[in-house]
Design a protein around this motif. Structure first.
Motif, PDB file in Angstrom:
ATOM      1  N   LYS A  98       0.830  -1.201   0.000  1.00 24.21           N
ATOM      2  CA  LYS A  98       0.000   0.000   0.000  1.00 24.21           C
ATOM      3  C   LYS A  98       0.868   1.256   0.000  1.00 24.21           C
ATOM      4  O   LYS A  98       1.870   1.349   0.711  1.00 24.21           O
ATOM      5  N   GLY A  99       0.437   2.233  -0.817  1.00 23.66           N
ATOM      6  CA  GLY A  99       1.034   3.556  -0.792  1.00 23.66           C
ATOM      7  C   GLY A  99       2.398   3.656  -1.437  1.00 23.66           C
ATOM      8  O   GLY A  99       2.987   2.654  -1.874  1.00 23.66           O
ATOM      9  N   PRO A 100       2.908   4.870  -1.508  1.00 24.16           N
ATOM     10  CA  PRO A 100       4.206   5.100  -2.167  1.00 24.16           C
ATOM     11  C   PRO A 100       5.377   4.467  -1.424  1.00 24.16           C
ATOM     12  O   PRO A 100       6.439   4.276  -2.005  1.00 24.16           O
ATOM     13  N   ASN A 101       5.188   4.155  -0.123  1.00 22.37           N
ATOM     14  CA  ASN A 101       6.266   3.507   0.620  1.00 22.37           C
ATOM     15  C   ASN A 101       6.185   1.988   0.551  1.00 22.37           C
ATOM     16  O   ASN A 101       6.990   1.294   1.165  1.00 22.37           O
ATOM     17  N   HIS A 102       5.171   1.480  -0.181  1.00 22.99           N
ATOM     18  CA  HIS A 102       5.013   0.035  -0.386  1.00 22.99           C
ATOM     19  C   HIS A 102       4.890  -0.693   0.951  1.00 22.99           C
ATOM     20  O   HIS A 102       5.637  -1.633   1.241  1.00 22.99           O
ATOM     21  N   ILE A 103       3.940  -0.230   1.791  1.00 22.63           N
ATOM     22  CA  ILE A 103       3.703  -0.863   3.081  1.00 22.63           C
ATOM     23  C   ILE A 103       3.118  -2.255   2.842  1.00 22.63           C
ATOM     24  O   ILE A 103       2.159  -2.419   2.072  1.00 22.63           O
ATOM     25  N   VAL A 104       3.672  -3.267   3.495  1.00 23.83           N
ATOM     26  CA  VAL A 104       3.178  -4.639   3.352  1.00 23.83           C
ATOM     27  C   VAL A 104       1.903  -4.770   4.176  1.00 23.83           C
ATOM     28  O   VAL A 104       1.947  -4.881   5.407  1.00 23.83           O
ATOM     29  N   GLU A 105       0.728  -4.711   3.496  1.00 21.06           N
ATOM     30  CA  GLU A 105      -0.552  -4.766   4.206  1.00 21.06           C
ATOM     31  C   GLU A 105      -0.978  -6.197   4.474  1.00 21.06           C
ATOM     32  O   GLU A 105      -1.544  -6.504   5.519  1.00 21.06           O
ATOM     33  N   VAL A 106      -0.732  -7.100   3.552  1.00 19.12           N
ATOM     34  CA  VAL A 106      -1.052  -8.508   3.739  1.00 19.12           C
ATOM     35  C   VAL A 106      -0.033  -9.322   2.942  1.00 19.12           C
ATOM     36  O   VAL A 106       0.362  -8.934   1.843  1.00 19.12           O
ATOM     37  N   ALA A 107       0.395 -10.441   3.522  1.00 21.69           N
ATOM     38  CA  ALA A 107       1.389 -11.301   2.860  1.00 21.69           C
ATOM     39  C   ALA A 107       1.124 -12.735   3.292  1.00 21.69           C
ATOM     40  O   ALA A 107       0.925 -13.007   4.480  1.00 21.69           O
ATOM     41  N   ASN A 108       1.086 -13.660   2.327  1.00 22.85           N
ATOM     42  CA  ASN A 108       0.834 -15.053   2.685  1.00 22.85           C
ATOM     43  C   ASN A 108       2.132 -15.778   2.999  1.00 22.85           C
ATOM     44  O   ASN A 108       3.237 -15.257   2.807  1.00 22.85           O
ATOM     45  N   GLU A 109       1.989 -17.011   3.492  1.00 23.32           N
ATOM     46  CA  GLU A 109       3.163 -17.757   3.961  1.00 23.32           C
ATOM     47  C   GLU A 109       4.122 -18.090   2.825  1.00 23.32           C
ATOM     48  O   GLU A 109       5.335 -18.217   3.052  1.00 23.32           O
ATOM     49  N   HIS A 110       3.601 -18.200   1.595  1.00 24.84           N
ATOM     50  CA  HIS A 110       4.484 -18.539   0.475  1.00 24.84           C
ATOM     51  C   HIS A 110       5.460 -17.399   0.174  1.00 24.84           C
ATOM     52  O   HIS A 110       6.643 -17.634  -0.104  1.00 24.84           O
ATOM     53  N   ILE A 111       4.953 -16.164   0.224  1.00 26.98           N
ATOM     54  CA  ILE A 111       5.870 -15.053  -0.078  1.00 26.98           C
ATOM     55  C   ILE A 111       6.807 -14.797   1.101  1.00 26.98           C
ATOM     56  O   ILE A 111       7.961 -14.406   0.916  1.00 26.98           O
ATOM     57  N   LEU A 112       6.342 -15.060   2.340  1.00 25.00           N
ATOM     58  CA  LEU A 112       7.237 -14.947   3.490  1.00 25.00           C
ATOM     59  C   LEU A 112       8.359 -15.976   3.389  1.00 25.00           C
ATOM     60  O   LEU A 112       9.511 -15.701   3.719  1.00 25.00           O
ATOM     61  N   GLU A 113       7.996 -17.177   2.923  1.00 19.48           N
ATOM     62  CA  GLU A 113       9.017 -18.218   2.731  1.00 19.48           C
ATOM     63  C   GLU A 113      10.000 -17.805   1.647  1.00 19.48           C
ATOM     64  O   GLU A 113      11.209 -18.020   1.774  1.00 19.48           O
ATOM     65  N   LEU A 114       9.484 -17.194   0.566  1.00 20.06           N
ATOM     66  CA  LEU A 114      10.357 -16.734  -0.511  1.00 20.06           C
ATOM     67  C   LEU A 114      11.291 -15.634  -0.004  1.00 20.06           C
ATOM     68  O   LEU A 114      12.484 -15.622  -0.326  1.00 20.06           O
ATOM     69  N   TRP A 115      10.753 -14.708   0.799  1.00 24.01           N
ATOM     70  CA  TRP A 115      11.573 -13.616   1.355  1.00 24.01           C
ATOM     71  C   TRP A 115      12.519 -14.112   2.444  1.00 24.01           C
ATOM     72  O   TRP A 115      13.473 -13.452   2.789  1.00 24.01           O
ATOM     73  N   ASN A 116      12.186 -15.287   3.035  1.00 24.73           N
ATOM     74  CA  ASN A 116      12.933 -15.815   4.191  1.00 24.73           C
ATOM     75  C   ASN A 116      12.798 -14.858   5.380  1.00 24.73           C
ATOM     76  O   ASN A 116      13.759 -14.577   6.098  1.00 24.73           O
ATOM     77  N   LYS A 117      11.547 -14.363   5.567  1.00 24.84           N
ATOM     78  CA  LYS A 117      11.255 -13.430   6.653  1.00 24.84           C
ATOM     79  C   LYS A 117      10.032 -13.911   7.424  1.00 24.84           C
ATOM     80  O   LYS A 117       9.235 -14.725   6.926  1.00 24.84           O
ATOM     81  N   THR A 118       9.876 -13.395   8.654  1.00 22.97           N
ATOM     82  CA  THR A 118       8.684 -13.684   9.447  1.00 22.97           C
ATOM     83  C   THR A 118       7.655 -12.585   9.244  1.00 22.97           C
ATOM     84  O   THR A 118       7.969 -11.497   8.747  1.00 22.97           O
ATOM     85  N   ILE A 119       6.419 -12.861   9.657  1.00 26.92           N
ATOM     86  CA  ILE A 119       5.352 -11.881   9.522  1.00 26.92           C
ATOM     87  C   ILE A 119       5.650 -10.651  10.370  1.00 26.92           C
ATOM     88  O   ILE A 119       5.334  -9.523   9.979  1.00 26.92           O
ATOM     89  N   GLU A 120       6.310 -10.844  11.543  1.00 28.30           N
ATOM     90  CA  GLU A 120       6.641  -9.716  12.406  1.00 28.30           C
ATOM     91  C   GLU A 120       7.689  -8.799  11.758  1.00 28.30           C
ATOM     92  O   GLU A 120       7.705  -7.592  12.002  1.00 28.30           O
ATOM     93  N   GLN A 121       8.566  -9.370  10.948  1.00 30.13           N
ATOM     94  CA  GLN A 121       9.627  -8.575  10.327  1.00 30.13           C
ATOM     95  C   GLN A 121       9.115  -7.716   9.166  1.00 30.13           C
ATOM     96  O   GLN A 121       9.781  -6.753   8.789  1.00 30.13           O
ATOM     97  N   THR A 122       7.955  -8.057   8.585  1.00 32.28           N
ATOM     98  CA  THR A 122       7.536  -7.391   7.348  1.00 32.28           C
ATOM     99  C   THR A 122       6.179  -6.719   7.401  1.00 32.28           C
ATOM    100  O   THR A 122       5.996  -5.671   6.776  1.00 32.28           O
ATOM    101  N   LEU A 123       5.203  -7.281   8.115  1.00 32.94           N
ATOM    102  CA  LEU A 123       3.831  -6.781   8.049  1.00 32.94           C
ATOM    103  C   LEU A 123       3.745  -5.362   8.591  1.00 32.94           C
ATOM    104  O   LEU A 123       4.348  -5.019   9.609  1.00 32.94           O
ATOM    105  N   ASN A 124       2.994  -4.525   7.858  1.00 36.48           N
ATOM    106  CA  ASN A 124       2.761  -3.115   8.206  1.00 36.48           C
ATOM    107  C   ASN A 124       4.047  -2.287   8.202  1.00 36.48           C
ATOM    108  O   ASN A 124       4.136  -1.259   8.871  1.00 36.48           O
ATOM    109  N   LYS A 125       5.027  -2.749   7.461  1.00 35.46           N
ATOM    110  CA  LYS A 125       6.281  -2.010   7.302  1.00 35.46           C
ATOM    111  C   LYS A 125       6.553  -1.794   5.819  1.00 35.46           C
ATOM    112  O   LYS A 125       6.095  -2.577   4.985  1.00 35.46           O
ATOM    113  N   PRO A 126       7.297  -0.739   5.471  1.00 35.60           N
ATOM    114  CA  PRO A 126       7.699  -0.591   4.074  1.00 35.60           C
ATOM    115  C   PRO A 126       8.469  -1.829   3.621  1.00 35.60           C
ATOM    116  O   PRO A 126       9.270  -2.399   4.374  1.00 35.60           O
TER     117      PRO A 126
END
Length: 903
Positions: free
Chosen positions: A320-348
């Motif tokens: 979302k928005g010009p800062n590309h805030i991660v509003e929703v992300a499924n487990e497949h893309i988290l696995e691809l990023w090798n990140k947890t939901i806490e590390q990415t959700l609601n953050k640029p």
């Protein structure tokens, strides 16, 4: 007018107030240039400027003022407008600052909202101070971190209402009409009597009787059980003066008679007396059932959208928005990023996944936001974090704009990891290329036989192997096969009709009369009737391999004869399994003649208990340091006979560098050891017998030297001094011989203590420097810790290494002594630049009585015991010793001792 060099689209549609904001040079203002404004400030201003309701904003530590066009009339003429825009709050409102500053602090410091109704706040406008009544609220505006960054003021000037009560009363009928037209319920609650009055519409909704006044509890019973506690709490909060009396809540009611369910929004306000006690609480109620359904449908729709993304079988997220805030992300893309939901959700995105910055993805996302056009990529290379490093992945992905009407709110990302497919394709391509290169490298020929047409297609190398300059017919190739091998070839082809695979080795006779060996292999392809239709295969000239095979057989036969003649046992130890393959002599060496199964653990148990650790250590060090090993040890046969064996071996490693097998030989040295024991006994007796007369000779020599010096016979005294030096050499040789006999008998005594290693090295170096003028001993130590060992024995080792370096460096020069810590070991190395040692002789220098042979073997005196004694001392202290040398350039002798605590 100052021109802002930045994006001010959030000001679009903001009217005169927006134009004033554009005209201000904000770089001179505490807020800073617009380009540096936080998104929260821009968003709030965008809302304020476009609304028709009077709104005001205090922002930042300086409480900078902003307002909209709807608020503008409240500033009057010839007053604060337009200078109030961008002005500090204290400078803008000095006449009421004592009143509003505590309210602002309450919001900024504690995040608490305030509400005032019909509050008198005199302000300067129209050229004078005027009494103005306001109904307003102060609420916090939080920044991205969730902390209050500003105060949002919603306000309404109520001066006319307060001053026009009469007009209000006259308009009451109109208000009642408006309430009826809007289909509103009205209510009036007396906190003192706890009675409530309501219009007919509200009573019908609640199923209340037509009484003039009712208990509040009767109305509350119509509220659903789930909402009732929330409504009661909201009423209690409104009746508390600290809340400002504001009441606005939405809940569900069920008519107890008709069972009709409604969602209602109730708004009201409590009125307080001078003592701060609520004396009246009234308001309106609106049926928002339809709106609530729409809202629930919207929520349900958004919920379904999120569920679709979360349950999607491919990697998906919404930015979302010009800062590309991660509003929703499924487990497949988290696995691809090798990140947890806490590390990415609601953050640029690039804050939660900073590793992908600078790979061009930022520009792609910005392009989609700017143009609204979808972007798709196939097998796009992206480096992603894995196991503490960046690894290359190939991704198919789509960036699609996420629209809200005509506005682009964000981007939907759909991604698929195709690394495995790309890698597999690359491997296939690489394999094909390697196969071609391999065929060229091994000079392999290829052929293709069509069983239907009998047509044979061959490669140039195939033709060359068979002795043809260019392709020939199949019959011509068959004629070249040696007659004695024709039947073998025919049988292989008949077998291939059953298995689908062809393999045989045969001789061919070429036109030049030479005979070559070839290996032919192929794969058959069959039709639906299981009839052969095609044969693809290869052929390789194996003449040299055949000759080598014959030569190897001959060598192995000779080796077996040599092993048998020398009574040598040979073995091959599998390091992973401990299994041993060996000849009969090897079995005999361990007293296990006739046994079939051999393992390392079986044999180590036959080794004498006091020798087992030495054998294990020798094998471990050979594996660790990738060196050969040679060890002598005792074994106790099953019949209790004691034998001595010498075992030597070499470790072979896999291509990955892992130890695989040890290949070596054994030799029974019992007779040799017995002879050596006799020799050691003789040496021990001789040494002891020599020690006493030599000591006496030394004493007489020293007395005689002093007597001659007292008489002034300096020449004779000098001769006696030289004789004393020779006696010292003889004493040293006797000491070495005694040490050797003690070592061989296992009686060399050790007195282990903790001592400072650097202090010992310095002491030895300083003592030895006094004995030589031609050489400079340079002590370079980088380890000043403690070692647990026999201090005198270690000093003996260091002395041996340094005196050897001096002895074998005839020319004046430097001797370097270095010490350092490596992997829990202290290393000491002595480097000279003397005669050096040939590579093939270096592995023998630590053997007993060994002296390097050559032109200069008589130039340097000694028995060849010093290095042997040093080696045994170091080994028995749990260390190791080695040499690196280049003939005619010098040698470096080193030893290592474990660094450990007192034992």
């Amino acid at each position: 007018m100052f021109q802002q060099q930045t994006d001010t689209s959030f000001l679009d549609g903001g009217g005169e107030s927006a134009q004033i904001i554009r005209s201000i040079d904000w770089s001179a203002n505490p807020v800073g240039p617009i380009s540096d404004w936080p998104q929260t400030l821009k968003t709030v201003l965008g809302i304020i400027l476009r609304t028709k309701f009077p709104m005001f904003l205090f922002w930042g530590p300086e409480l900078i003022c902003f307002y909209n066009d709807a608020y503008r009339p409240s500033l009057g003429n010839n007053g604060k407008h337009p200078t109030a825009m961008g002005q500090r709050g204290e400078d803008c409102w000095p006449e009421i600052w004592d009143f509003i500053k505590p309210l602002i602090d309450k919001v900024m410091l504690r995040g608490e909202s305030t509400w005032f109704d019909d509050q008198l706040l005199p302000i300067f406008r129209n050229g004078k101070i005027e009494d103005v009544y306001w109904t307003f609220s102060y609420s916090p505006v939080n920044d991205d971190s969730g902390r209050p960054a500003g105060v949002f003021v919603t306000c309404n000037e109520t001066t006319e209402k307060v001053l026009s009560v009469k007009i209000e009363e006259e308009n009451r009928d109109q208000l009642a009409f408006a309430v009826d037209a809007a289909e509103l319920g009205t209510w009036d609650y007396n906190p003192f009597t706890q009675k409530i009055k309501a219009n007919q519409r509200l009573k019908e909704w609640f199923g209340l009787p037509a009484d003039e006044e009712l208990d509040l509890s009767i109305a509350l019973n119509a509220i659903t059980e789930a909402d009732r506690p929330r409504v009661v709490a909201a009423i209690e909060r409104a009746l508390d003066i600290s809340s400002g009396g504001k009441y606005d809540i939405t809940y569900t009611i069920i008519n107890p008679v008709t069972k009709i369910e409604r969602v209602v929004r109730t708004k009201g306000r409590a009125h307080f007396n001078a003592e701060g006690i609520a004396w009246r609480f009234n308001g309106t109620q609106q049926d928002v059932t339809d709106d609530s359904k729409a809202r629930r449908q919207l929520i349900e729709s958004e919920k379904n959208f999120r569920a679709m993304i979360l349950q999607a079988p491919v990697a998906m997220c919404v930015l979302k928005g010009p800062n590309h805030i991660v509003e929703v992300a499924n487990e497949h893309i988290l696995e691809l990023w090798n990140k947890t939901i806490e590390q990415t959700l609601n953050k640029p995105l690039f804050e939660g996944l900073p590793e992908v910055k600078g790979q061009g993805l930022e520009e792609l996302l910005e392009g989609v936001l700017k143009t609204g056009e979808k972007f798709a990529a196939s097998e796009h290379p992206v480096f992603l974090p894995r196991h503490g490093k960046m690894e290359l992945f190939y991704i198919n992905f789509v960036y699609a704009p996420f629209l809200n009407g005509q506005d682009i709110e964000g981007i939907i990302v759909v991604a698929t990891d195709v690394t495995a497919q790309v890698t597999a394709r690359q491997k296939i391509q690489d394999a094909e290329e390697r196969a071609r290169l391999a065929m060229d490298a091994v000079e392999m020929g290829a052929y293709d036989l069509d069983y239907i047409t009998n047509e044979l297609i061959t490669s140039p190398r195939y033709n060359q192997i068979w002795g043809f300059e260019k392709g020939a017919s199949r019959d011509e190739y068959l004629d070249a096969i040696h007659p004695d091998d024709m039947e073998l070839r025919l049988n292989a082809h008949q077998e291939s009709l059953k298995t689908g695979h062809l393999r045989y080795e045969a001789r061919i006779k070429r036109k030049d009369k030479s005979v070559r060996w070839v290996r032919a292999e192929g794969k058959l392809y069959f039709d639906e009737n299981n009839q052969p239709v095609r044969l693809l295969g290869t052929v390789i000239d194996i003449t040299d391999a055949k000759r080598a095979e014959d030569a190897l057989i001959e060598i192995n036969q000779k080796l077996e004869i040599a092993l048998e003649a020398g009574s040598l046992g040979s073995y091959e130890l599998n390091i992973a399994t401990g299994e041993i393959q060996c000849n009969e002599q090897f079995k005999e060496d361990f007293g296990l003649k006739g046994e079939q199964v051999f393992t390392f653990n079986r044999l180590i148990n036959i080794v004498a208990p006091n020798h087992r650790d030495k054998v294990r250590r020798a094998v471990s060090e050979a594996i660790k340091y990738k060196t050969a090993y040679s060890e002598e040890f005792q074994v106790i046969w099953p019949d209790n006979a004691v034998h001595w064996l010498r075992a030597a071996g070499k470790v072979r490693f896999t291509e990955e560098g892992k130890p695989a097998i040890i290949i070596g030989v054994t030799f029974d040295i019992t007779d040799h050891k017995n002879l050596q024991q006799q020799k050691d006994d003789f040496i021990s007796i001789a040494s002891h017998e020599l020690k006493t007369p030599v000591t006496s000779i030394k004493a007489y020599t020293q007395v005689l030297e002093r007597m001659l010096k007292q008489k002034g016979d300096t020449k004779e005294a000098g001769m006696i001094s030289k004789m004393d030096s020779q006696v010292n050499r003889l004493t040293g040789l006797i000491g070495d011989l005694l040490d050797v006999t003690k070592i061989n008998a296992g009686k060399l005594q050790f007195n282990d203590v903790d001592f400072k290693f650097a202090a010992l090295v310095t002491e030895v170096v300083e003592d030895l420097q006094r004995t030589t003028e031609k050489h400079r001993l340079i002590n370079e130590f980088n380890y000043e810790g403690t070692v647990h060992a026999d201090r005198e024995r270690i000093a003996q080792v260091i002395t041996n290494l340094i005196t050897n370096a001096i002895k074998y460096s005839p020319q004046p020069g430097d001797i370097l002594i270095r010490s350092a810590l490596h992997d829990n070991e202290v290393h000491l190395c002595v480097e000279d630049f003397g005669v050096g040692i040939a590579e093939e002789k270096q592995e023998h220098v630590f053997e007993q009585f060994y002296r390097v042979s050559g032109n200069k073997q008589h130039t340097f005196p000694g028995l060849g015991l010093g290095l042997y004694i040093s080696s045994e001392i170091v080994k028995r202290e749990g260390g190791r010793i080695w040499v690196n040398s280049v003939e005619n350039k010098g040698s470096t002798f080193c030893f290592a001792l474990p660094v450990q605590q007192s034992r």
